[in-house]
Enzyme design. Structure first.
Site, PDB file in Angstrom:
ATOM      1  CD  GLU A  58     -68.526 -23.636  17.988  1.00  0.00           C
ATOM      2  OE1 GLU A  58     -68.483 -24.119  18.809  1.00  0.00           O
ATOM      3  OE2 GLU A  58     -69.369 -23.872  17.022  1.00  0.00           O
ATOM      4  CB  CYS A  86     -65.822 -29.725  16.281  1.00  0.00           C
ATOM      5  SG  CYS A  86     -66.295 -28.679  14.707  1.00  0.00           S
ATOM      6  CB  CYS A  89     -65.703 -24.814  15.701  1.00  0.00           C
ATOM      7  SG  CYS A  89     -67.304 -25.170  15.041  1.00  0.00           S
TER       8      CYS A  89
END
Length: 158
Positions: A58, A86, A89
């Site tokens: 990402e 996560c 990101c």
């Protein structure tokens, strides 16, 4: 992307990128940023390839979109990713002003494959900093950078 649902097609592309990245020795994550005008930027996990712990798919896609558009503000863009972002990101998407995120696999699917971010989610949710202590230290000049920023007439607000 044809007659099919564009969101599904971009998610499929993110998954395809992730699978291909594994074959190339990278991590099993892929991401696609679609700008409001339809321009597409892609990224794959490059953590081990680049020895960069922040090179998540990402983040790589967001970096490419910002560089490709010449703008750090990606408002109106949509991030499609092969797996639930996560905390790193998610923060990157927030800072980039991405307007929406769609993901395929979730954090539990990732954990089952050995990518368990639960500790990091708890770290932010519970404010339990035992994993990595974070503390504000008292420093008289702590506001100096912000004062310099406020006084700098050539600044670019973001």
């Amino acid at each position: 992307m044809g007659q099919e649902d564009p969101a599904a097609a971009y998610l499929e592309r993110a998954v395809d990128l992730a699978v291909a990245n594994v074959a190339d020795g990278g991590g099993p994550f892929g991401a696609v940023v679609v700008m409001a005008d339809g321009t597409v930027f892609e990224g794959t996990n490059r953590v081990t390839r680049d020895n960069d712990p922040t090179a998540h798919a990402e983040v790589v896609a967001i970096r490419r979109a910002a560089a490709g558009t010449g703008d750090f503000d990606l408002h109106g863009a949509v991030l499609y990713t092969s797996c639930e972002p996560c905390p790193l990101c998610l923060a990157a998407a927030l800072w980039a002003r991405v307007s929406a995120v769609h993901f395929a696999a979730d954090r539990h699917d990732a954990a089952a494959a050995g990518f368990d971010d639960a500790l990091f989610y708890r770290y932010f949710a519970d404010q339990d900093h035992s994993l990595m202590p974070v503390a504000r230290d008292d420093l008289a000049r702590r506001a100096a950078p912000f004062e310099a920023w406020a006084a700098f007439e050539g600044r670019v607000d973001y």
